[in-house]
Scaffold this motif. Structure first.
Motif, PDB file in Angstrom:
ATOM      1  N   LEU A  52       0.830  -1.204   0.000  1.00 17.96           N
ATOM      2  CA  LEU A  52       0.000   0.000   0.000  1.00 17.96           C
ATOM      3  C   LEU A  52       0.867   1.257   0.000  1.00 17.96           C
ATOM      4  N   ARG A  53       2.049   1.150   0.596  1.00 15.85           N
ATOM      5  CA  ARG A  53       2.926   2.320   0.610  1.00 15.85           C
ATOM      6  C   ARG A  53       3.540   2.577  -0.755  1.00 15.85           C
ATOM      7  N   TYR A  54       3.758   1.512  -1.510  1.00 17.16           N
ATOM      8  CA  TYR A  54       4.356   1.686  -2.835  1.00 17.16           C
ATOM      9  C   TYR A  54       3.325   1.968  -3.916  1.00 17.16           C
ATOM     10  N   ALA A  55       2.067   1.683  -3.629  1.00 15.77           N
ATOM     11  CA  ALA A  55       1.026   1.850  -4.642  1.00 15.77           C
ATOM     12  C   ALA A  55       0.859   3.318  -5.007  1.00 15.77           C
ATOM     13  N   ARG A  56       0.717   3.584  -6.308  1.00 15.97           N
ATOM     14  CA  ARG A  56       0.582   4.978  -6.744  1.00 15.97           C
ATOM     15  C   ARG A  56      -0.785   5.285  -7.337  1.00 15.97           C
ATOM     16  N   GLY A  57      -1.615   4.269  -7.483  1.00 13.94           N
ATOM     17  CA  GLY A  57      -2.882   4.439  -8.194  1.00 13.94           C
ATOM     18  C   GLY A  57      -3.872   5.355  -7.487  1.00 13.94           C
ATOM     19  N   ASP A  58      -4.842   5.816  -8.256  1.00  7.78           N
ATOM     20  CA  ASP A  58      -5.952   6.576  -7.682  1.00  7.78           C
ATOM     21  C   ASP A  58      -6.796   5.647  -6.841  1.00  7.78           C
ATOM     22  N   ARG A  91      -7.657   6.421  -3.084  1.00  8.26           N
ATOM     23  CA  ARG A  91      -6.399   7.062  -2.715  1.00  8.26           C
ATOM     24  C   ARG A  91      -6.456   7.701  -1.317  1.00  8.26           C
ATOM     25  N   ARG A  92      -7.588   8.330  -1.004  1.00  6.48           N
ATOM     26  CA  ARG A  92      -7.708   8.977   0.311  1.00  6.48           C
ATOM     27  C   ARG A  92      -7.605   7.957   1.440  1.00  6.48           C
ATOM     28  N   VAL A  93      -8.200   6.782   1.221  1.00  4.11           N
ATOM     29  CA  VAL A  93      -8.139   5.731   2.239  1.00  4.11           C
ATOM     30  C   VAL A  93      -6.711   5.234   2.382  1.00  4.11           C
ATOM     31  N   VAL A  94      -6.053   5.016   1.231  1.00  2.00           N
ATOM     32  CA  VAL A  94      -4.678   4.517   1.253  1.00  2.00           C
ATOM     33  C   VAL A  94      -3.772   5.522   1.972  1.00  2.00           C
TER      34      VAL A  94
END
Ligand code: UDP
Ligand code: MG
Length: 336
Positions: A81-87, A162-165
């Motif tokens: 989740l830290r590396y994820a860049r998606g919306d 994205r806001r949740v992540v």
């Protein structure tokens, strides 16, 4: 180009099924007109999972984060989740128990405006009766005790906006019960139902010890109710014992030739109290251990290798040595 959808999959000894999982996943994602990335988090696999994952990275959309050792499913999800860049990010197991096509339904819900979409299991194929019963009990107990609406029969398979992540990534505690933490962020949530498939290959990495550990983490992490049991149980036992003592004293003085089955009574009382005390001490220990672990401030995981991350910069996180990622400046070449 910044991907719209990030898929995060923890991988631990999934060599047999990993290529098939990736193939199915990409087939599903390519049916969408959206760009995507698939982040495989190798959680210290002892088999060929990392080699297989690395060969898959000829596709620049597949990226691999590899840990120095096995840090556990929750740590792997956290890293991904830290590396994820998606919306939008989807967390999914890499053993094909969570069917990739369900992601399309989740995306529909996301487009409707939901920020969290849980995958809710309607059936659990090929799981033992004991596991079904214990997870049934676990979800209901959690809802009662934590007074939090952790949706029942959901695993970690879920979509997050994205806001949740971002909110999730800001949480730094070590005991990471991902389901609870995501729900705790409080964003607008819904569920899609699906049938949980049997594993494509390999066997479950969750034995009962691990499951009990997870249940304990989730209970101590989200509620202090057990601590309050001590107070009430203590009061109850103490009052009972006091009344009983008064009764015995009265009987001794009022009943002529009164004989009490003293030893039996004593043994029973001692055992009862001993049991209660040990139980409550254990409970205190649980919280103490958690506090200790948090105070140690160790990183949740250690990254050994990154594949296809040349366009992102690893930076030290706020948690002393934690490896987080910063999106690359827009000028750098995207993709590979
Ligand atoms: N997993 C992991 N680290 C572990 C154990 C499991 O990354 O220490 C991964 C595993 O590869 C799988 C997912 O977490 O993708 C769920 O694990 P598993 O299928 O064993 O759990 P179950 O589905 O039986 O609850
Ligand atoms: Mg599984």
């Amino acid at each position: 180009m910044k991907p719209v959808i990030s898929i995060v999959s923890p991988v631990y000894n999934e060599a047999e099924g990993l290529a098939e999982f990736t193939r199915q996943m990409i087939a599903v994602l390519e049916s969408q007109p959206l760009s995507f990335e698939l982040i495989l988090v190798n959680d210290g696999s002892r088999d060929a999972s990392f080699q297989i994952a690395s060969t898959l990275t000829v596709d620049p959309r597949i990226r691999v984060v590899s840990f120095s050792r096995n840090f556990g499913h929750e740590a792997a999800s956290t890293a991904g989740l830290r590396y994820a860049r998606g919306d939008v990010t989807v967390l999914i197991d890499s053993d094909l128990q969570d069917p990739p096509p369900v992601i399309l339904q989740m995306l529909d819900k996301w487009k409707e405006g939901f920020q969290i979409v849980y995958g809710q299991r309607s059936t659990r194929a090929e799981e033992t009766l004991l596991k079904k019963i214990t997870s049934w009990m676990f979800y209901r107990l959690m809802r009662r005790m934590a007074k939090m609406d952790i949706p029942k029969d959901t695993g970690d398979f879920r979509l997050m906006d994205r806001r949740v992540v971002n909110a999730f990534n800001a949480l730094n505690e070590r005991n990471r019960f991902v389901r609870g933490l995501v729900t705790w962020t409080g964003f607008k949530a819904t569920a899609v139902r699906f049938d949980r498939a049997p594993r494509f290959a390999g066997k479950t990495k969750y034995n009962y010890a691990k499951l009990i550990r997870l249940a304990m983490d989730s209970i101590t992490g989200f509620t202090t109710t057990p601590l309050k049991i001590a107070t009430w149980l203590g009061i109850f036992v103490a009052c009972g014992a006091m009344i009983w003592t008064i009764v015995i004293v009265c009987q001794f003085f009022l009943i002529p030739n009164y004989r009490q089955g003293g030893l039996t009574f004593l043994a029973a009382a001692t055992l009862l109290l001993g049991g209660v005390q040990i139980f409550l001490m254990g409970l205190l220990g649980e919280y103490l251990a958690r506090t200790y672990e948090e105070v140690q401030r160790r990183p949740i995981y250690i990254v050994d290798e990154l594949v296809n991350f040349s366009d992102t910069i690893a930076i030290a996180g706020p948690n002393g040595g934690l490896i987080a990622e910063a999106p690359a400046p827009l000028t750098s070449a995207g993709g590979a």
